[in-house]
Design a protein around this motif. Structure first.
Motif, mmCIF file in Angstrom:
data_model
loop_
_atom_site.group_PDB
_atom_site.id
_atom_site.type_symbol
_atom_site.label_atom_id
_atom_site.label_comp_id
_atom_site.label_asym_id
_atom_site.label_seq_id
_atom_site.Cartn_x
_atom_site.Cartn_y
_atom_site.Cartn_z
ATOM 1 N N GLY A 1 23.924 57.881 -0.189
ATOM 2 C CA GLY A 1 23.614 57.067 0.405
ATOM 3 C C GLY A 1 23.395 56.665 1.780
ATOM 4 N N LEU A 2 22.059 56.266 2.396
ATOM 5 C CA LEU A 2 22.231 55.376 3.833
ATOM 6 C C LEU A 2 20.492 54.659 2.818
ATOM 7 C CD1 LEU A 2 23.205 58.134 5.755
ATOM 8 C CD2 LEU A 2 23.833 55.764 5.233
ATOM 9 N N GLY A 3 20.430 53.791 3.664
ATOM 10 C CA GLY A 3 19.050 53.074 3.190
ATOM 11 C C GLY A 3 18.749 52.237 4.165
ATOM 12 N N GLY A 4 17.907 51.221 4.367
ATOM 13 C CA GLY A 4 17.317 50.726 5.836
ATOM 14 C C GLY A 4 15.764 50.409 5.357
ATOM 15 N N GLY A 5 15.366 49.183 6.013
ATOM 16 C CA GLY A 5 13.931 48.426 6.156
ATOM 17 C C GLY A 5 14.118 46.849 6.853
ATOM 18 N N ILE B 1 11.048 45.963 1.867
ATOM 19 C CA ILE B 1 11.001 46.869 1.767
ATOM 20 C C ILE B 1 11.920 47.689 2.333
ATOM 21 C CG2 ILE B 1 8.910 48.837 2.511
ATOM 22 C CD1 ILE B 1 7.609 46.413 2.224
ATOM 23 N N ASN B 2 12.596 48.532 1.583
ATOM 24 C CA ASN B 2 13.805 49.689 2.150
ATOM 25 C C ASN B 2 13.023 51.341 1.825
ATOM 26 O OD1 ASN B 2 15.898 47.148 2.647
ATOM 27 N ND2 ASN B 2 16.759 47.538 0.728
ATOM 28 N N ALA B 3 13.831 51.885 2.866
ATOM 29 C CA ALA B 3 13.412 53.635 2.606
ATOM 30 C C ALA B 3 14.880 54.020 2.311
ATOM 31 C CB ALA B 3 12.954 53.758 3.920
ATOM 32 N N PHE B 4 15.368 54.683 1.857
ATOM 33 C CA PHE B 4 16.544 55.599 1.830
ATOM 34 C C PHE B 4 16.664 57.300 1.364
ATOM 35 C CE2 PHE B 4 15.196 54.190 -2.910
ATOM 36 C CZ PHE B 4 15.309 55.167 -3.618
ATOM 37 N N ALA B 5 17.785 57.899 1.724
ATOM 38 C CA ALA B 5 18.182 59.203 0.637
ATOM 39 C C ALA B 5 19.176 58.945 0.307
ATOM 40 C CB ALA B 5 18.244 59.631 1.967
ATOM 41 N N ARG B 6 19.577 59.623 -0.607
ATOM 42 C CA ARG B 6 20.551 60.009 -1.618
ATOM 43 C C ARG B 6 21.022 61.041 -1.838
ATOM 44 N NH1 ARG B 6 18.204 55.226 -5.623
ATOM 45 N NH2 ARG B 6 19.176 53.426 -4.786
#
Length: 196
Positions: A139-143, A151-156
């Motif tokens: 996945g990719l994430g960032g925050g 606080i991170n949002a991500f997609a897996r």
């Protein structure tokens, strides 16, 4: 003039650069941060509680270990379909006030204690085996960092062999009342980690 020469207060002192660039201790390099995460797909949700090792500002590597609890949506079996994994992932990226990372992970418990193959029969009477590769994800994430809170949002993208195994054991699935599970699923979620 001669009286001023031996005065130590007038002699040049070397600069202590440690004041400007403090050295990080080993505990600061691999500090541990507790985290909570929630992610969902069209078939179910995953709630996680775990630890992040590393990933401090200025670093580029973090390791995350967490217990992940999967629950299927009502259409795919509701509370009857669920399992727990011990997920472990490696994150590479930029960790700072604003972070961006890529990650890859596996269900470490399945890697260590893989279940034996079991047979199942589909609606047409064909025999299959429910074992296969272990659960994995990428996945990719960032925050961003807010004082002690990250606080991170991500997609897996996940492969859930455990989900297949749970469905194949369900009498309702074997009788054709539950839709076929899709082991490859996209999840989107949010993660909170705390720095003390």
């Amino acid at each position: 003039m001669l009286f001023l020469l031996p005065a130590t207060s007038l002699q040049a002192q070397p600069l202590d650069y440690r004041h400007y660039y403090p050295r990080q201790t080993e505990s600061e390099l691999w500090s541990v941060r507790p985290l909570l995460a929630f992610e969902s797909s069209e078939a179910g949700q995953i709630s996680s509680v775990g630890l992040q090792w590393g990933g401090l500002p200025g670093q580029s590597v973090a390791v995350v270990t967490s217990f992940s609890f999967y629950r299927a949506n009502q259409e795919w079996g509701g509370s009857d379909i669920g399992f727990t994994n011990f997920d472990t992932s490696l994150r590479l990226g930029r960790f700072d006030d604003f972070s961006l990372y890529g990650e890859i992970g596996v269900a470490l418990d399945e890697l260590a204690f893989d279940e034996e193959e079991t047979d199942y029969y589909d609606n047409f009477g064909y025999r299959h085996r429910s074992s296969g590769p272990i659960d994995w994800f990428a996945g990719l994430g960032g925050g961003f960092q807010l004082e002690f809170l990250q606080i991170n949002a991500f997609a897996r993208y996940r492969y859930l062999r455990s989900l297949e195994q749970q469905y194949y054991r369900e009498p309702l699935w074997q009788q054709g009342y539950l839709p076929n599970p899709e082991p490859y699923q996209w999840f989107a979620g949010v993660e909170l980690s705390f720095r003390f």
